[in-house]
Design an enzyme around this catalytic site. Structure first.
Site, short mmCIF file in Angstrom:
data_model
loop_
_atom_site.label_atom_id
_atom_site.label_comp_id
_atom_site.label_asym_id
_atom_site.label_seq_id
_atom_site.Cartn_x
_atom_site.Cartn_y
_atom_site.Cartn_z
N CYS A 144 0.83 -1.20 0.00
CA CYS A 144 0.00 0.00 0.00
C CYS A 144 0.87 1.25 0.00
CB CYS A 144 -0.93 -0.01 1.21
SG CYS A 144 -1.98 1.44 1.34
N CYS A 184 -0.47 4.20 2.08
CA CYS A 184 -0.36 3.97 3.53
C CYS A 184 1.07 4.19 4.02
CB CYS A 184 -0.79 2.54 3.88
SG CYS A 184 -2.38 2.03 3.22
N ASP A 185 2.04 3.69 3.26
CA ASP A 185 3.41 3.58 3.77
C ASP A 185 4.43 4.47 3.09
OD1 ASP A 185 2.45 1.62 5.47
OD2 ASP A 185 2.88 0.00 4.07
#
Length: 210
Positions: A149, A152-153
């Site tokens: 992701c 997300c990261d």
């Protein structure tokens, strides 16, 4: 009796969750929300059951090919979808459907938390799951350098050298997002050319970090 609890003003409001619907939609991504909006517009009593709001939109960086929206982040787009759904007062249950059975003219829907709903119609909008590489170290280093992701990261890779595996739209979008944080981004692809949209490919070629 199952209760749905919500805050309204300073008071605590409790009311029983409805159990019988005309349509139950399993899945809360764009397809599920769209189906729910259309069902509600036809005055059908509709329920959405989903493990998470938005589905794969939670793992998408920028969306740039949706008519009327020039550029928007996946999570922000989720908020807009559910604002639209809220306008039609369609209830959403955050839970996983574990069983669906046919009983006479109705379907019985059971969730992992033990709630049971009945419906005349079921719409399955199940979405997709990420395909794993199946290479050594993938599971071992998940969350410690390996990610599925980018939105997300991506901030975790600030100033680092990153490799994105794949050559489609998802990989291209992830690579472009990562350039905002990483020092260098490599795209590793098994074919001799990328399968992503030309729009993405042009941006990748013009970005000095890729």
């Amino acid at each position: 009796m199952s209760l749905r609890i919500s805050f309204k003003g300073l008071g605590l409001v409790e009311k029983p969750r409805e159990k019988e619907y005309d349509v139950v939609i399993v899945g809360g991504g764009p397809a599920g929300v769209t189906a729910a909006i259309y069902s509600a517009r036809y005055m059908l009593k509709t329920l959405v059951v989903t493990k998470e709001k938005g589905g794969q939109l939670n793992k998408i960086g920028y969306i740039e090919n949706y008519p009327g929206v020039r550029r928007i982040m996946g999570p922000e787009f989720i908020d807009k979808l559910y604002e639209h759904l809220e306008y039609y007062k369609v209830p959403v249950v955050i839970d996983e459907v574990v069983d669906i059975k046919r009983s006479d003219e109705m379907f019985d829907v059971l969730t992992s938390l033990g709630e049971r709903f009945t419906s005349k119609t079921i719409i399955l909008a199940l979405g997709v799951v990420k395909r794993k590489l199946g290479v050594p170290g993938e599971e071992e280093f998940l969350g410690r350098g390996v990610s599925y992701c980018a939105p997300c990261d991506a901030p975790l890779f600030r100033g680092k050298v990153v490799a994105v595996i794949g050559g489609g739209d998802s990989a291209a979008s992830a690579a472009l997002l990562l350039t905002e944080y990483a020092r260098k981004v490599y795209i590793v692809h098994r074919r001799d050319k990328l399968r992503a949209q030309p729009f993405y490919i042009r941006q990748l070629k013009e970005n000095p970090k890729v």
